[in-house]
Structure formats: C-alpha cells, structure tokens
Design a protein around this motif. Structure first.
Motif, short mmCIF file in Angstrom:
data_model
loop_
_atom_site.label_atom_id
_atom_site.label_comp_id
_atom_site.label_asym_id
_atom_site.label_seq_id
_atom_site.Cartn_x
_atom_site.Cartn_y
_atom_site.Cartn_z
N ASN A 57 36.52 14.92 62.24
CA ASN A 57 36.07 16.19 62.98
C ASN A 57 35.14 15.82 64.09
OD1 ASN A 57 37.78 17.81 61.75
ND2 ASN A 57 36.27 18.34 60.14
N GLU A 73 38.35 13.42 73.42
CA GLU A 73 38.05 14.92 73.15
C GLU A 73 38.81 15.72 74.20
OE1 GLU A 73 38.73 17.17 71.15
OE2 GLU A 73 36.69 17.09 69.92
N TYR A 110 37.11 21.57 73.11
CA TYR A 110 36.21 21.29 72.08
C TYR A 110 34.74 20.80 72.51
CZ TYR A 110 39.91 21.81 68.46
OH TYR A 110 40.68 22.60 67.60
N ARG A 166 33.88 12.51 74.93
CA ARG A 166 32.97 13.56 74.73
C ARG A 166 31.73 13.44 75.64
NH1 ARG A 166 31.63 13.15 68.46
NH2 ARG A 166 30.82 10.90 68.45
N ASN A 178 30.88 18.86 69.97
CA ASN A 178 32.45 19.13 69.69
C ASN A 178 32.62 19.20 68.08
OD1 ASN A 178 31.86 16.43 69.44
ND2 ASN A 178 34.02 15.70 69.87
N ILE A 207 32.53 22.61 66.33
CA ILE A 207 33.57 23.59 66.50
C ILE A 207 34.61 22.95 65.30
CG2 ILE A 207 35.63 24.06 67.94
CD1 ILE A 207 32.85 25.34 68.73
N ARG A 208 35.11 21.73 65.40
CA ARG A 208 36.04 21.26 64.48
C ARG A 208 35.75 21.46 63.13
NH1 ARG A 208 40.12 17.94 66.57
NH2 ARG A 208 40.06 17.73 68.97
N GLU A 234 36.05 25.36 62.29
CA GLU A 234 37.37 25.75 62.31
C GLU A 234 37.76 25.60 60.95
OE1 GLU A 234 39.51 23.50 65.28
OE2 GLU A 234 39.65 25.22 66.77
#
Ligand code: DAH
Length: 344
Positions: free
Chosen positions: A133, A138, A142, A173, A178, A181-182, A185
C-alpha cells in the motif's frame, strides 16, 4: 675376523659421533646397515666359515649391527629435537603485533532516523503500513486526485513531478500521502497507520533539496477523532524525537487533503528561539505538515465523514535528521562518503 669386526664397530661409532646432520647420518646408516653395507657383506661370508666359527661370528655381527643401529637412533633423536626447536623458534607468533580488524557496518543515518520516528509512533499504537500500500511508482489518482488535488493544481505540473513512460498517468510519487488512500480503501476504521518511504520531485539539487528524499506519513481515523488528538500525538512525537520538552507552534496552512491544515514548528534547536542562521532569524523551525482529513478524501475511500473523522501528518526525514544532527547539506546523505557515515 673378530678383530676386523671390532675395528669396524669402532670406526662406525666414531663416524656416527662426528655427523653434523640428519642427511649425513642417513648416509652412514646405508654404509653400515644397508643391504649392500659392510655388515651384510660379512654376514654373507659366514657360510664359508668352519662350524665352530659360524655361531660366534654370526652372534658378533648381530650384536655389532644392534649397537650401531641404536647409536644411529640416539643421534637421530638429537638431530630431530634440534630441528624442531629451530622451527619453533622461527614460527613463534609475535603477540605484540596489532591485529587486523574489520570494521562493523552500521545503519545509515536516514534508516536509523526512520526507525526512530516509526518507533515513537508505534508506542502510541500506530502500525506500519503494508508495503503493497506504499508504492513508489504510483498513478496520478493515488498521488493527487484521490487526495482532493484539483485537476489544475501546480504540484501536478511536469516541472514538479516525475512522470514515467509507462503511461501518461503513471508517476514517481511526490509524497507518501498515497499510502493513506490505499490503506483506507482496503481497511475499515479504526485505523492508526505510519508509512515511511522514498518520494521524488523534479527539483534542482542544492544543499537543501534533492530529487529523492524520504517522508514519514501517518494518519488516524476513528469515531470522534479531534484536533486535540492531533495536537497530543504530534506534541508527544516532537518531545520524544528531540529528547527535550520544546515549545511547538501550530501555524495555519493549506493542503488539499486536510481541513483545517497546519504546519508545526518547533523552537529552533540551535538558538532556542533567539534567532540564528539555521532558523533564518525567526527562532522557529518547520518540521511537519498536518491537519484533519478532508471529508472529500474520506468520501473518496467510502468512509462516511458523518460517522468518522481523522487526522493526518507528513514529515521530511532528511529535514528532521539535519536538525537533529546539525547537518548542513542534504547531499551528504546520498554521497556514501564513509567519513560522514562513520559519525553515526
Ligand atoms: N504530503 C505533504 C507534502 O509532501 C505533507 C503532508 C501535509 C502530509 C499534511 C499530510 C498532511 O498527511 O496532513 O508536503
């Protein structure tokens, strides 16, 4: 015959006595005791003697050959001991000679700083992000869009972010955000995550900026998470990291993914607030960005902002290490100069 044998013994014994070394001794052994040696020749001629003489002479030959043999052995032992003693003398170990030491490897100062930072948050119940994650390669989604960056945000510009040739929307990235978010989610709150890693920006390299650097991201989402929680957690962090109770200052700021947003300053560790070159005279050093997670971000990961709230923060590892160890050039971290690295 008897006299001749007695004489032979005498000569042999004195020759043995005079030998100087093992090789010479070996020659004498062959000369007297060898198959074609003098005693053997005499033995062979015994058969021609009279029956009375045979046992007498035979016995004498045996006696003499035993005497010579034991004399040779005696001498051999002396030479052997001498040679061992000589060899030992030559091979003695000089224990005063300094040994050859191989130096031990150590952690890179950035690695140990990351370990220290994540360790402090681990004590407050944060767990490490799952590595899947927190990818360095990226997508725009994200790195920016899901984090509430508007489509025309200047950070998305080619001049700030490295885009790849894999596809137009695949990039390196520019921030560890980021991973927020991962993680969100995939997992349900309550969440408390810490996420260190490399980030990339298209900067011109200087003593303060490098194309590659490290950030530590963290966030917490639960019911009733408030700005006081953010303050408590981050004050505790600065207290532990700088190993001292230092005044901190929360300054309003702006990040697309937090509302309200703050930047946190700590009192300058060099001048203690009086104003110096390190803090450009202000008495304060900025150490991280933070804020309450914007409801739009929570919506993007299907977390209901009416039910849940959270805070997030991100800090530059090089910057923190430079402040802590009074390092004046970020490039020192990447040159792998042992004179620098050995100091940690
Ligand atoms: N991603 C920001 C940067 O690179 C740092 C940051 C600021 C991270 C605020 C956060 C945050 O999570 O809430 O400049």
């Amino acid at each position: 015959m008897k006299d001749k044998l007695q004489k032979l013994q005498q000569v042999a014994l004195s020759e043995i006595e005079k030998t100087q070394g093992l090789e010479e001794l070996e020659q004498i052994k062959i000369k007297y005791l060898g198959r074609k040696g003098e005693l053997n020749t005499t033995k062979k001629s015994i058969k021609d003697l009279s029956n009375e003489e045979k046992p007498v002479i035979g016995g004498l030959v045996n006696k003499i050959s035993n005497t010579i043999e034991s004399k040779i052995e005696e001498k051999h032992n002396i030479f052997y001991k001498e040679s061992i003693a000589k060899k030992l003398e030559k091979e003695t170990i000089d224990i005063t000679l300094p040994g050859v030491t191989s130096s031990r490897g150590k952690l890179h100062p950035l690695t140990s700083t990351i370990n220290e930072i994540t360790g402090i948050f681990a004590k407050m119940g944060f767990s490490l992000v799952e590595s899947k994650n927190s990818p360095e390669v990226e997508t725009e989604y994200y790195n920016f869009d899901a984090l509430n960056f508007p489509p025309d945000h200047p950070a998305k510009d080619m001049q700030d972010t490295f885009y790849t040739k894999i596809a137009p929307f695949v990039l390196l990235r520019s921030q560890t955000s980021n991973s927020q978010i991962r993680e969100m989610e995939q997992k349900l709150p309550p969440l408390r995550v810490i996420s260190p890693g490399r980030v990339y920006r298209a900067e011109s390299v200087s003593s303060r900026k490098n194309n590659l650097f490290h950030q530590v991201e963290g966030f917490m989402v639960d019911k009733d998470v408030t700005f006081s929680d953010l303050k408590g957690v981050l004050n505790e962090f600065t207290r532990e990291f700088f190993a001292q109770q230092r005044p901190t200052r929360f300054r309003t700021s702006y990040f697309p993914f937090t509302e309200p947003s703050v930047e946190i300053d700590v009192q300058c560790i060099i001048c203690c607030g009086k104003g110096c070159r390190t803090c450009s005279g202000s008495g304060w050093l900025e150490i991280l960005g933070a804020g309450m997670i914007d409801p739009n971000v929570l919506k993007n990961v299907n977390i209901d902002p009416e039910q849940y709230s959270g805070f997030a923060f991100g800090m530059g590892v090089e910057r923190l290490a430079m402040l802590k160890f009074a390092i004046n050039d970020i490039r020192l971290f990447f040159n792998n100069d042992l004179r620098f690295l050995k100091q940690f």
